[in-house]
Design a protein around this motif. Structure first.
Motif, PDB file in Angstrom:
ATOM      1  N   ALA A   1      37.834 -24.789  34.571  1.00  0.00           N
ATOM      2  CA  ALA A   1      37.963 -25.881  33.598  1.00  0.00           C
ATOM      3  C   ALA A   1      38.857 -27.003  34.105  1.00  0.00           C
ATOM      4  O   ALA A   1      38.755 -28.133  33.621  1.00  0.00           O
ATOM      5  CB  ALA A   1      38.496 -25.345  32.276  1.00  0.00           C
ATOM      6  N   ALA A   2      39.710 -26.722  35.085  1.00  0.00           N
ATOM      7  CA  ALA A   2      40.600 -27.759  35.617  1.00  0.00           C
ATOM      8  C   ALA A   2      39.804 -28.884  36.274  1.00  0.00           C
ATOM      9  O   ALA A   2      40.281 -30.011  36.377  1.00  0.00           O
ATOM     10  CB  ALA A   2      41.586 -27.156  36.616  1.00  0.00           C
ATOM     11  N   GLY A   3      38.569 -28.585  36.689  1.00  0.00           N
ATOM     12  CA  GLY A   3      37.717 -29.585  37.310  1.00  0.00           C
ATOM     13  C   GLY A   3      36.882 -30.365  36.319  1.00  0.00           C
ATOM     14  O   GLY A   3      36.007 -31.120  36.713  1.00  0.00           O
ATOM     15  N   GLY A   4      37.127 -30.179  35.035  1.00  0.00           N
ATOM     16  CA  GLY A   4      36.335 -30.845  33.996  1.00  0.00           C
ATOM     17  C   GLY A   4      35.637 -29.815  33.127  1.00  0.00           C
ATOM     18  O   GLY A   4      35.831 -28.612  33.291  1.00  0.00           O
ATOM     19  N   GLU A   5      34.833 -30.279  32.207  1.00  0.00           N
ATOM     20  CA  GLU A   5      34.115 -29.383  31.288  1.00  0.00           C
ATOM     21  C   GLU A   5      33.187 -28.470  32.093  1.00  0.00           C
ATOM     22  O   GLU A   5      32.261 -28.931  32.755  1.00  0.00           O
ATOM     23  CB  GLU A   5      33.303 -30.209  30.282  1.00  0.00           C
ATOM     24  CG  GLU A   5      32.603 -29.391  29.240  1.00  0.00           C
ATOM     25  CD  GLU A   5      33.556 -28.734  28.253  1.00  0.00           C
ATOM     26  OE1 GLU A   5      33.211 -27.670  27.728  1.00  0.00           O
ATOM     27  OE2 GLU A   5      34.641 -29.300  27.999  1.00  0.00           O
ATOM     28  N   PRO A   6      33.443 -27.145  32.061  1.00  0.00           N
ATOM     29  CA  PRO A   6      32.614 -26.239  32.859  1.00  0.00           C
ATOM     30  C   PRO A   6      31.215 -26.055  32.251  1.00  0.00           C
ATOM     31  O   PRO A   6      31.032 -26.178  31.041  1.00  0.00           O
ATOM     32  CB  PRO A   6      33.394 -24.928  32.839  1.00  0.00           C
ATOM     33  CG  PRO A   6      34.220 -24.983  31.612  1.00  0.00           C
ATOM     34  CD  PRO A   6      34.514 -26.438  31.366  1.00  0.00           C
ATOM     35  N   ARG A   7      30.270 -25.754  33.096  1.00  0.00           N
ATOM     36  CA  ARG A   7      28.922 -25.435  32.626  1.00  0.00           C
ATOM     37  C   ARG A   7      28.942 -24.021  32.056  1.00  0.00           C
ATOM     38  O   ARG A   7      29.600 -23.132  32.603  1.00  0.00           O
ATOM     39  CB  ARG A   7      27.922 -25.517  33.766  1.00  0.00           C
ATOM     40  CG  ARG A   7      27.789 -26.917  34.360  1.00  0.00           C
ATOM     41  CD  ARG A   7      26.817 -26.967  35.512  1.00  0.00           C
ATOM     42  NE  ARG A   7      26.946 -25.812  36.392  1.00  0.00           N
ATOM     43  CZ  ARG A   7      25.947 -25.292  37.103  1.00  0.00           C
ATOM     44  NH1 ARG A   7      24.755 -25.821  37.055  1.00  0.00           N
ATOM     45  NH2 ARG A   7      26.149 -24.248  37.875  1.00  0.00           N
ATOM     46  N   MET A   8      28.226 -23.800  30.960  1.00  0.00           N
ATOM     47  CA  MET A   8      28.216 -22.488  30.310  1.00  0.00           C
ATOM     48  C   MET A   8      27.741 -21.405  31.266  1.00  0.00           C
ATOM     49  O   MET A   8      28.283 -20.299  31.266  1.00  0.00           O
ATOM     50  CB  MET A   8      27.346 -22.515  29.054  1.00  0.00           C
ATOM     51  CG  MET A   8      27.374 -21.212  28.285  1.00  0.00           C
ATOM     52  SD  MET A   8      29.033 -20.569  27.890  1.00  0.00           S
ATOM     53  CE  MET A   8      29.504 -21.654  26.587  1.00  0.00           C
ATOM     54  N   GLU A   9      26.770 -21.687  32.103  1.00  0.00           N
ATOM     55  CA  GLU A   9      26.284 -20.661  33.029  1.00  0.00           C
ATOM     56  C   GLU A   9      27.361 -20.239  34.018  1.00  0.00           C
ATOM     57  O   GLU A   9      27.403 -19.086  34.442  1.00  0.00           O
ATOM     58  CB  GLU A   9      24.989 -21.078  33.745  1.00  0.00           C
ATOM     59  CG  GLU A   9      25.064 -22.392  34.465  1.00  0.00           C
ATOM     60  CD  GLU A   9      24.576 -23.586  33.647  1.00  0.00           C
ATOM     61  OE1 GLU A   9      24.184 -24.578  34.265  1.00  0.00           O
ATOM     62  OE2 GLU A   9      24.611 -23.559  32.406  1.00  0.00           O
ATOM     63  N   ASP A  10      28.279 -21.156  34.379  1.00  0.00           N
ATOM     64  CA  ASP A  10      29.381 -20.801  35.267  1.00  0.00           C
ATOM     65  C   ASP A  10      30.387 -19.895  34.565  1.00  0.00           C
ATOM     66  O   ASP A  10      30.891 -18.935  35.146  1.00  0.00           O
ATOM     67  CB  ASP A  10      30.076 -22.057  35.799  1.00  0.00           C
ATOM     68  CG  ASP A  10      29.170 -22.881  36.708  1.00  0.00           C
ATOM     69  OD1 ASP A  10      28.241 -22.301  37.310  1.00  0.00           O
ATOM     70  OD2 ASP A  10      29.391 -24.097  36.803  1.00  0.00           O
ATOM     71  N   VAL A  11      30.677 -20.189  33.295  1.00  0.00           N
ATOM     72  CA  VAL A  11      31.581 -19.348  32.505  1.00  0.00           C
ATOM     73  C   VAL A  11      30.971 -17.963  32.323  1.00  0.00           C
ATOM     74  O   VAL A  11      31.656 -16.941  32.465  1.00  0.00           O
ATOM     75  CB  VAL A  11      31.905 -20.000  31.140  1.00  0.00           C
ATOM     76  CG1 VAL A  11      32.731 -19.064  30.273  1.00  0.00           C
ATOM     77  CG2 VAL A  11      32.623 -21.326  31.338  1.00  0.00           C
ATOM     78  N   LEU A  12      29.673 -17.905  32.035  1.00  0.00           N
ATOM     79  CA  LEU A  12      28.997 -16.615  31.866  1.00  0.00           C
ATOM     80  C   LEU A  12      29.022 -15.805  33.157  1.00  0.00           C
ATOM     81  O   LEU A  12      29.212 -14.592  33.128  1.00  0.00           O
ATOM     82  CB  LEU A  12      27.561 -16.821  31.393  1.00  0.00           C
ATOM     83  CG  LEU A  12      27.408 -17.394  29.988  1.00  0.00           C
ATOM     84  CD1 LEU A  12      25.947 -17.671  29.681  1.00  0.00           C
ATOM     85  CD2 LEU A  12      28.022 -16.483  28.944  1.00  0.00           C
TER      86      LEU A  12
ATOM     87  N   MET B   1      28.857 -10.753  27.103  1.00  0.00           N
ATOM     88  CA  MET B   1      28.683 -11.724  26.026  1.00  0.00           C
ATOM     89  C   MET B   1      27.544 -11.248  25.128  1.00  0.00           C
ATOM     90  O   MET B   1      26.471 -10.899  25.615  1.00  0.00           O
ATOM     91  CB  MET B   1      28.384 -13.117  26.584  1.00  0.00           C
ATOM     92  CG  MET B   1      29.489 -13.656  27.456  1.00  0.00           C
ATOM     93  SD  MET B   1      31.031 -13.821  26.539  1.00  0.00           S
ATOM     94  CE  MET B   1      32.003 -14.732  27.708  1.00  0.00           C
ATOM     95  N   LEU B   2      27.797 -11.235  23.811  1.00  0.00           N
ATOM     96  CA  LEU B   2      26.848 -10.653  22.865  1.00  0.00           C
ATOM     97  C   LEU B   2      26.140 -11.684  21.985  1.00  0.00           C
ATOM     98  O   LEU B   2      25.267 -11.318  21.211  1.00  0.00           O
ATOM     99  CB  LEU B   2      27.577  -9.644  21.973  1.00  0.00           C
ATOM    100  CG  LEU B   2      28.275  -8.515  22.727  1.00  0.00           C
ATOM    101  CD1 LEU B   2      29.107  -7.683  21.775  1.00  0.00           C
ATOM    102  CD2 LEU B   2      27.270  -7.653  23.465  1.00  0.00           C
ATOM    103  N   GLY B   3      26.536 -12.938  22.065  1.00  0.00           N
ATOM    104  CA  GLY B   3      25.871 -13.965  21.271  1.00  0.00           C
ATOM    105  C   GLY B   3      26.761 -14.457  20.146  1.00  0.00           C
ATOM    106  O   GLY B   3      27.905 -14.014  19.981  1.00  0.00           O
TER     107      GLY B   3
END
Length: 156
Positions: A127-138, A148-150
């Motif tokens: 996140a320090a590089g900006g708004e992370p993509r959800m697929e990267d967080v997942l 992650m269950l939804g």
């Protein structure tokens, strides 16, 4: 051993979205046994989805109000205020939200430390590089054993 008591003003602060996680004791200091944090969650904060993981957790609410969504059939909505303690055994489906209009602060412990501390640190760095993509967080979650269950069911 580090100087005691812990001076929270000098502790490392990690951000996950709008949430602040101050590391009071991590894996390095505890031999991997636990991650102890102070969590500050603004209104609307908290993980966006239900999830589960091997480490157990326990939270003691210091100020404000946190809402815990716990279980899977049915999901229970638990409101916790100052002085309330909420323990969550490992692999319990859950998420935590601040649904109030003021900041909430809690003391939390994850045991063992490894998976949650590694996920928190890696997600913070992403996140320090900006708004992370959800697929990267997942991908980070999967890497550290977090399932992650939804979204929280709307019928709770």
């Amino acid at each position: 051993m580090d100087k005691l008591p812990v001076d929270i003003a000098t502790c490392e602060c990690l951000r996950l979205g709008t949430d602040e996680i101050v590391v009071l004791m991590g894996a390095e200091q505890s031999g991997g046994a636990l991650l102890a944090v102070q969590l500050r969650m603004p209104p609307g904060g908290g993980p966006p989805v239900m999830h589960r993981h091997a480490p157990s957790e326990i939270y003691s609410v210091i100020s404000g109000e946190l809402v815990f969504y716990v279980g899977d059939d049915p999901v229970e909505r638990v409101v916790a205020g100052p002085g309330d303690v909420v323990p969550l055994a490992g692999w319990t489906p859950h998420t935590i939200r601040n649904e109030s209009d003021v900041d909430a602060v809690a003391f939390g412990v994850h045991a063992p430390a490894g998976p949650m501390e590694a996920f928190t640190r890696e997600a913070h760095a992403l996140a320090a590089g900006g708004e992370p993509r959800m697929e990267d967080v997942l991908a980070i979650a999967v890497k550290h054993g977090i399932e992650m269950l939804g979204p929280v069911p709307t019928t709770v």
